[in-house]
Every structure is written in structure tokens, then in C-alpha cells.
Design a protein around this motif. Structure first.
Motif, PDB file in Angstrom:
ATOM      1  N   LEU A 147      -3.766   0.402   6.116  1.00 28.19           N
ATOM      2  CA  LEU A 147      -4.035   1.790   5.761  1.00 28.19           C
ATOM      3  C   LEU A 147      -3.819   2.705   6.967  1.00 28.19           C
TER       4      LEU A 147
ATOM      5  N   TRP B 229      -1.028   5.629   7.099  1.00 25.27           N
ATOM      6  CA  TRP B 229      -1.399   7.023   7.396  1.00 25.27           C
ATOM      7  C   TRP B 229      -0.579   7.555   8.566  1.00 25.27           C
TER       8      TRP B 229
ATOM      9  N   MET C 112       0.851  -1.148   0.000  1.00 24.04           N
ATOM     10  CA  MET C 112       0.000   0.000   0.000  1.00 24.04           C
ATOM     11  C   MET C 112       0.909   1.226   0.000  1.00 24.04           C
TER      12      MET C 112
ATOM     13  N   LEU D 144       0.977   5.575   0.090  1.00 29.78           N
ATOM     14  CA  LEU D 144       0.263   6.808   0.400  1.00 29.78           C
ATOM     15  C   LEU D 144       1.152   7.972  -0.011  1.00 29.78           C
TER      16      LEU D 144
END
Length: 84
Positions: free
Chosen positions: A44, A48, A1, A3
Motif C-alpha cells: 500500500l 501510494w 492492489m 489505487l
């Protein structure tokens, strides 16, 4: 993932302010489909937090095969009519 937080850097230009990468468990996503929503959610949250961003709104990319689109038709009633 992955970001990425972008910020404007002039007209039609952006810069990367923050980024983070967080691995997903092996079977969390299979063939582009989420199989373990809890594992993806946890990743996630970690991503973050790792990025250090304070932004709460985001854009998310999903493969078209993972999106369900349906057209719904409802009869119009007098309560739904819009008058100008």
C-alpha cells in the motif's frame, strides 16, 4: 492492489486524476483474507508513492467476510444522559 484518485468533473461526473497498481506477494492475501499484514502495508505504501498523490484520506474496499460487526449494549448511567 489498485489505487485510484478521483476528482469531480462537473455535476455527477468524476475523472481519474491518478492511479497505480502494485503487486502483492503470493501469500499476502489468501481467499480474500489478509494473511501477511506487513506485506500488504508495504505494498500500500509503494502504491501510494507510485501514484504521486498527496491525498491522505481514502476509502477502502473489503470483502464482507473480512469485516467483523458486533452490537454492544451498555447500561445508561446519569453521566451518559444527554439533556436538551
Amino acid at each position: 492492489m489498485k489505487l485510484v484518485e478521483l476528482a469531480t468533473a462537473g455535476k455527477d461526473h468524476y475523472r481519474i486524476d491518478r492511479y497505480a497498481i502494485e503487486p502483492l506477494p503470493r501469500d499476502a492475501v489468501v481467499d480474500g483474507n489478509i494473511q501477511n499484514i506487513e506485506a500488504v502495508t508495504d505494498a500500500l505504501k509503494r502504491c501510494w508513492k507510485r501514484s504521486g498523490t498527496r491525498i491522505k484520506n481514502l476509502a477502502l474496499a473489503l470483502p464482507s467476510a473480512a469485516v467483523i460487526t458486533k452490537k454492544l449494549s451498555y447500561p445508561q448511567t446519569s453521566a451518559m444522559k444527554i439533556y436538551s
